[in-house]
Enzyme design. Structure first.
Site, short mmCIF file in Angstrom:
data_model
loop_
_atom_site.label_atom_id
_atom_site.label_comp_id
_atom_site.label_asym_id
_atom_site.label_seq_id
_atom_site.Cartn_x
_atom_site.Cartn_y
_atom_site.Cartn_z
N THR A 213 0.87 -1.27 0.00
CA THR A 213 0.05 0.14 0.16
C THR A 213 0.88 1.15 -0.06
O THR A 213 0.30 2.37 0.47
CB THR A 213 -1.04 0.24 1.11
OG1 THR A 213 -0.10 0.05 2.55
CG2 THR A 213 -1.89 -0.91 1.18
N GLY A 215 2.39 4.54 -0.86
CA GLY A 215 1.48 5.53 -2.00
C GLY A 215 0.15 5.84 -2.26
O GLY A 215 -0.39 6.44 -2.93
N THR A 216 -0.68 4.84 -1.27
CA THR A 216 -2.24 4.83 -1.61
C THR A 216 -2.63 6.18 -1.31
O THR A 216 -3.58 6.93 -1.96
CB THR A 216 -2.75 3.89 -0.73
OG1 THR A 216 -2.35 4.12 0.57
CG2 THR A 216 -2.56 2.75 -1.22
N GLY A 217 -2.05 7.16 -0.28
CA GLY A 217 -2.74 8.55 -0.12
C GLY A 217 -2.36 9.27 -1.04
O GLY A 217 -2.90 10.13 -1.61
N CYS A 218 -1.05 9.19 -1.67
CA CYS A 218 -0.58 10.11 -2.83
C CYS A 218 -1.36 10.12 -3.80
O CYS A 218 -1.98 10.86 -4.51
CB CYS A 218 0.94 9.97 -3.22
SG CYS A 218 1.93 10.20 -1.66
N1 LIG Z 1 -6.02 -2.38 1.70
C1 LIG Z 1 -6.99 -1.51 1.43
N2 LIG Z 1 -8.21 -1.78 0.50
C2 LIG Z 1 -8.80 -0.83 -0.27
N3 LIG Z 1 -8.82 0.26 0.19
C3 LIG Z 1 -7.45 0.79 0.88
C4 LIG Z 1 -6.53 -0.17 1.63
N4 LIG Z 1 -5.51 0.60 2.21
C5 LIG Z 1 -5.95 1.61 1.99
N5 LIG Z 1 -7.17 2.11 1.25
C6 LIG Z 1 -7.71 3.15 0.79
O1 LIG Z 1 -6.51 4.00 0.29
C7 LIG Z 1 -6.98 5.67 0.39
C8 LIG Z 1 -5.75 6.05 1.19
O2 LIG Z 1 -6.03 5.53 2.37
P1 LIG Z 1 -4.85 5.45 3.72
O3 LIG Z 1 -5.38 5.77 4.87
O4 LIG Z 1 -4.04 4.18 3.35
O5 LIG Z 1 -3.77 6.70 3.25
P2 LIG Z 1 -2.30 7.15 3.66
O6 LIG Z 1 -1.88 6.55 5.08
O7 LIG Z 1 -2.31 8.75 3.69
O8 LIG Z 1 -1.32 6.57 2.64
P3 LIG Z 1 0.10 6.41 2.50
O9 LIG Z 1 0.41 4.94 2.66
O10 LIG Z 1 0.19 7.00 1.05
O11 LIG Z 1 0.65 7.23 3.56
C9 LIG Z 1 -8.10 5.28 1.28
O12 LIG Z 1 -9.17 5.82 0.29
C10 LIG Z 1 -8.32 4.22 1.87
O13 LIG Z 1 -9.60 3.94 1.89
C1 LIG Z 2 8.00 11.83 -1.11
C2 LIG Z 2 6.95 11.18 -0.27
N1 LIG Z 2 5.55 11.80 -0.18
C3 LIG Z 2 4.71 10.95 0.37
C4 LIG Z 2 4.91 9.95 1.07
C5 LIG Z 2 3.69 9.21 1.87
O1 LIG Z 2 3.27 8.06 1.26
C6 LIG Z 2 6.09 9.22 0.76
N2 LIG Z 2 6.28 7.95 1.46
N3 LIG Z 2 7.11 9.80 0.33
#
Ligand SMILES: Nc1ncnc2c1ncn2[C@@H]1O[C@H](COP(=O)(O)OP(=O)(O)OP(=O)(O)O)[C@@H](O)[C@H]1O
Ligand SMILES: Cc1ncc(CO)c(N)n1
Length: 275
Positions: A213, A215-218
């Site tokens: 997962t 980069g899911t948030g980005c």
């Molecule tokens: N295992 C999963 N299955 C389905 N959707 C997911 C899963 N994990 C994360 N998501 C979705 O991914 C998006 C990003 O959520 P998340 O809470 O993981 O963000 P984040 O922690 O900011 O991400 P990052 O890992 O980039 O820091 C949301 O829409 C969340 O519901």
């Molecule tokens: C550069 C960068 N931005 C955001 C995140 C958060 O996923 C990361 N791991 N790296």
């Protein structure tokens, strides 16, 4: 024979102001891949270089505020973005620079992902920059997209249920007057997110069984920015971004030794994949 003029294609331009991830799964690299996959024209203003892979961050080198401003000005002066996504900005002076530049250029459709910690656990926002982020940047946003730990830190609340997620969203909306999407990726039972603005809208998502997962948030915030740049509402853009992200998670890409990247190109057609 007359040459045919090929100059009538238009793509919505979107700017990412974020950090570079050398492993390509998060930050600027994830944002540009997402913008391409979502039929937008991606541009970047880089806040920092990170030396990073799926296991952690081994170094961060911030750009100077002057050079960040030069990048933002160069973009706005020429190809004015229809939406701006802001990701990792670790330092006070850089946050101030972004806020000033966005105000000077009257930027529209601003999505702020208040990146604090990477999936791998590494810190990406300096402790003393949090108040600057909340005072200068969050009030300028059309939408902010904290995950549960970020929402806890911004509100001082503990979030353990869907009601807590709604309450944290309400607290941030009242404080910053920007719409708030609390992401449920860190929840246990499912992956549902809640939008709090003038109304409360849930985006239900079942948890996809994939440990990769990074980069899911980005990816989500960039895909939302693409929807806004194309003229969709915040709620429509979130719904569309969530289905793009679900496809990228479901594709089952498996790279790296830690929590690996997702498949940004999952919609690339079979005929290209088999070349
Ligand atoms: N295992 C999963 N299955 C389905 N959707 C997911 C899963 N994990 C994360 N998501 C979705 O991914 C998006 C990003 O959520 P998340 O809470 O993981 O963000 P984040 O922690 O900011 O991400 P990052 O890992 O980039 O820091 C949301 O829409 C969340 O519901
Ligand atoms: C550069 C960068 N931005 C955001 C995140 C958060 O996923 C990361 N791991 N790296």
């Amino acid at each position: 024979m007359d040459e045919k003029k090929l100059t009538n294609r238009s793509l919505a331009p979107v700017l990412s102001i974020a950090g570079s991830d050398s492993s390509g799964g998060a930050g600027i690299q994830a944002d540009l891949k997402t913008m391409l996959a979502n039929d937008c024209y991606g541009m970047s203003a880089i806040t920092a270089l990170t030396a990073q892979n799926t296991m952690g961050v081994t170094g961060i080198m911030d750009v100077t505020p002057e050079f960040l401003r030069k990048q933002i000005d160069a973009v706005f002066l020429d190809i004015s973005p229809k939406a701006v996504k802001i990701g990792m900005v670790s330092d006070k002076a850089l946050i101030n620079t972004i806020a000033e530049a966005l105000e000077d250029w009257h930027a529209e459709n601003i999505v702020v992902d208040p990146v604090m910690v990477a999936t791998s656990g590494s810190r990406l926002l300096k402790e003393d920059a949090i108040s600057c982020l909340t005072e200068m940047l969050l009030p300028l946003a059309t939408l902010i997209t904290p995950n549960i730990p970020e929402a806890e830190l911004l509100t001082g609340m503990t979030i353990q249920s869907k009601t807590d997620m709604e309450q944290a969203g309400r607290c941030l909306y009242d404080r910053f007057h920007s719409q708030v999407l609390i992401k449920g990726g860190h929840a246990i039972e499912d992956a549902s997110d809640v939008l709090v603005g003038t109304e409360v809208i849930w985006f239900h998502g079942s948890r996809i069984d994939n440990p990769n997962t990074h980069g899911t948030g980005c990816t989500l915030s960039s895909a939302i920015a693409c929807g806004l740049a194309k003229g969709y509402s915040v709620a429509q853009s979130i719904s569309y971004a969530k289905s793009y992200l679900s496809g990228a998670l479901s594709s089952g890409l498996d790279l790296g030794r830690g929590s690996g990247p997702i498949d940004h190109g999952w919609q690339i057609q079979e005929n290209v994949r088999s070349l």
